[in-house]
Design a protein around this motif. Structure first.
Motif, mmCIF file in Angstrom:
data_model
loop_
_atom_site.group_PDB
_atom_site.id
_atom_site.type_symbol
_atom_site.label_atom_id
_atom_site.label_comp_id
_atom_site.label_asym_id
_atom_site.label_seq_id
_atom_site.Cartn_x
_atom_site.Cartn_y
_atom_site.Cartn_z
ATOM 1 N N ASP A 71 6.130 11.905 -0.224
ATOM 2 C CA ASP A 71 5.921 10.893 -1.034
ATOM 3 C C ASP A 71 6.070 9.492 -0.240
ATOM 4 N N LEU A 72 7.165 9.484 0.797
ATOM 5 C CA LEU A 72 7.395 8.281 1.641
ATOM 6 C C LEU A 72 6.201 8.218 2.528
ATOM 7 N N LEU A 73 5.995 9.423 3.072
ATOM 8 C CA LEU A 73 4.714 9.689 4.022
ATOM 9 C C LEU A 73 3.436 8.917 3.443
ATOM 10 N N PHE A 74 3.109 9.491 2.026
ATOM 11 C CA PHE A 74 1.863 8.806 1.647
ATOM 12 C C PHE A 74 1.992 7.318 1.322
ATOM 13 N N GLU A 75 3.204 6.999 0.949
ATOM 14 C CA GLU A 75 3.438 5.621 0.725
ATOM 15 C C GLU A 75 3.078 4.643 1.944
ATOM 16 N N TRP A 76 3.783 5.114 3.093
ATOM 17 C CA TRP A 76 3.591 4.692 4.558
ATOM 18 C C TRP A 76 1.880 4.603 4.775
ATOM 19 N N TYR A 77 1.163 5.653 4.498
ATOM 20 C CA TYR A 77 -0.201 5.891 4.749
ATOM 21 C C TYR A 77 -0.983 4.930 3.866
ATOM 22 N N GLU A 78 -0.609 4.570 2.338
ATOM 23 C CA GLU A 78 -1.134 3.564 1.548
ATOM 24 C C GLU A 78 -1.224 2.130 2.272
ATOM 25 N N LYS A 79 -0.002 1.745 2.953
ATOM 26 C CA LYS A 79 0.208 0.707 3.548
ATOM 27 C C LYS A 79 -0.732 0.424 4.751
ATOM 28 N N VAL A 80 -0.917 1.505 5.443
ATOM 29 C CA VAL A 80 -2.001 1.400 6.483
ATOM 30 C C VAL A 80 -3.333 1.145 6.123
ATOM 31 N N CYS A 81 -3.656 1.816 4.865
ATOM 32 C CA CYS A 81 -4.803 1.647 4.391
ATOM 33 C C CYS A 81 -5.092 0.121 3.982
ATOM 34 N N GLU A 82 -3.919 -0.334 3.479
ATOM 35 C CA GLU A 82 -4.054 -1.639 2.936
ATOM 36 C C GLU A 82 -3.902 -2.737 3.909
ATOM 37 N N GLU A 83 -3.775 -2.342 5.516
ATOM 38 C CA GLU A 83 -3.679 -3.109 6.768
ATOM 39 C C GLU A 83 -2.418 -3.926 6.464
ATOM 40 N N ASP A 84 -1.284 -3.620 5.782
ATOM 41 C CA ASP A 84 -0.352 -4.359 5.817
ATOM 42 C C ASP A 84 0.691 -3.867 6.998
ATOM 43 N N LEU A 85 0.436 -4.355 8.171
ATOM 44 C CA LEU A 85 1.236 -4.047 9.388
ATOM 45 C C LEU A 85 2.627 -4.265 9.623
ATOM 46 N N SER A 86 2.856 -5.342 8.825
ATOM 47 C CA SER A 86 4.506 -5.707 8.763
ATOM 48 C C SER A 86 5.393 -4.681 7.935
#
Length: 419
Positions: A71-86
């Motif tokens: 779940d944490l991995l997919f949360e991370w992936y979603e943030k990558v897709c949102e281009e939220d680099l911080s």
């Protein structure tokens, strides 16, 4: 959980061959059958314990449940897709700490895949290539969903590296898997729309961009819808529909002002507007817009690939206007060559080098032809960039016509027509 696949994953991760892992425990044939799920009889518990011991894990590690980590991995992936680099960086550090204690091979594969996407997003091409090579060694262990991500992210990487035909291949593979898995990620179709545009397949580009537009509309993602319209305006330019493109860009510039878009977005739109006017042969208007664009980009991002792309069109407008003497022309072109080399952008090294041949009083037609035929045409043909390839084909045709070598001119003209 497939125990055989888990053993295979841990063996590869440990850098062991089948011979090294099985030595003194079982036959290589037995291990091969175990890893590939082809054992006719039940797996021998003692043998499995010995294999796990050599790999530094327990049997429980092979079947451990990692739902929370996944779940944490997919949360991370979603943030990558949102281009939220911080937030991406923070989650990456968190995931990296936790993944060390997981022996679940499926979770580990997802981590490697999402790490690839993360470093592509960070524009770290060197690290992305390294991760991609490591992932390639484990492709036979992938589930269909992991294979989907592998092809999609490979498409991202090859597009970043300007290897457009390879990007197209992997993205089509991802779309085939998407038909089966129904993941429906809009960025897949958006990216393929961009790649098809670069390859000169404009009808396909419009189709994929429309699919992305529908999916982003469902997500109410106005930022991505805005970007899709930018690509559509570029397609209009490349199709020769300059007035349509200018009209669309003017609307987008008004929207950008209302939405308070960042300087880089406005500069991108200004670049496209300047390019549209250049293609319309309205060189003075193009020159003025591109000069303003360079000033905007220089202040916000400095010398970058985006700056170089605008500078190339700006120099061409400058040359068409005959604004400078030979020294100024040479300086403008040499500056383009210098930036291209500094940024390691071979396509622009070739483009500026050709301008150098074309406008230098020291270059002969034969030298220019040798460069065009052996370097420019070969490079753009291999890369699959139709527009640039066609441009340089016509340049070759012009020179052969000037030399009254009509057979050669016809040969290259036929190549142009066939594309």
């Amino acid at each position: 959980m497939n125990i055989g696949k888990a053993i295979k994953f841990k063996r590869k991760e440990s850098g062991l061959t089948q011979e090294e892992l099985s030595n003194g425990i079982c036959s290589i044939t037995y291990l091969s059958k175990l890893e590939n799920g082809k054992l006719d009889s039940q797996i021998n518990d003692e043998t499995l314990n010995l294999l796990c011991s050599r790999l530094g894990i327990s049997q429980e590690d092979l079947t451990s449940d990692s739902e929370e980590l996944l779940d944490l991995l997919f949360e991370w992936y979603e943030k990558v897709c949102e281009e939220d680099l911080s937030q991406c960086a923070e989650l990456y550090n968190n995931v990296q700490k936790k993944i060390r204690y997981s022996s679940n091979y499926e979770t580990a594969i997802f981590f490697e895949l999402f790490k690839l996407r993360y470093f592509i997003q960070k524009k770290d091409v060197g690290e992305s290539i390294k991760i991609h090579k490591d992932i390639d060694q484990k492709i036979d262990l992938f589930t269909p969903k992991q294979l989907y991500f592998y092809h999609k992210f490979s498409g991202y990487l090859y597009r970043e590296r300007d290897m457009l035909k390879k990007a197209e291949h992997h993205l089509h593979e991802a779309i085939d898997l998407d038909q089966e898995l129904k993941i429906n990620e809009p960025d897949l179709y958006y990216l393929l729309g961009i790649v098809q545009s670069r390859l000169g397949n404009y009808i396909s580009s419009f189709e994929y961009l429309h699919k992305a537009e529908v999916l982003y509309s469902d997500l109410i993602d106005y930022n991505k819808l805005f970007k899709i319209n930018i690509i559509i305006s570029i397609n209009y330019i490349l199709l020769g529909e300059y007035d349509l493109s200018i009209e669309k860009i003017e609307v987008l510039l008004q929207q950008a002002k209302k939405l308070k878009k960042e300087v880089n977005t406005v500069a991108m739109l200004k670049h496209n507007l300047g390019y549209a006017y250049f293609k319309k042969e309205r060189y003075q208007q193009s020159y003025n817009i591109l000069l303003e664009t360079l000033e905007m980009k220089g202040k916000s991002i400095g010398v970058s690939v985006d700056y170089l792309i605008t500078y190339y069109v700006y120099v061409q407008a400058f040359l068409h206007l005959n604004m400078g003497d030979e020294t100024e022309v040479n300086h403008a072109i040499q500056e383009g060559i210098r930036m291209s080399e500094e940024l390691d952008k071979k396509e622009y090294q070739i483009k500026f080098t050709y301008l150098n041949y074309k406008f230098s009083t020291n270059s002969t037609q034969n030298e220019t032809l040798t460069f065009l035929e052996n370097t420019a045409l070969e490079y753009f043909s291999t890369r699959g960039d139709k527009d640039d390839y066609k441009h340089f084909l016509l340049e070759v045709v012009k020179i052969y016509k000037e030399k009254k070598m009509y057979k050669k001119a016809t040969h290259y003209l036929l190549n142009y027509i066939e594309i």
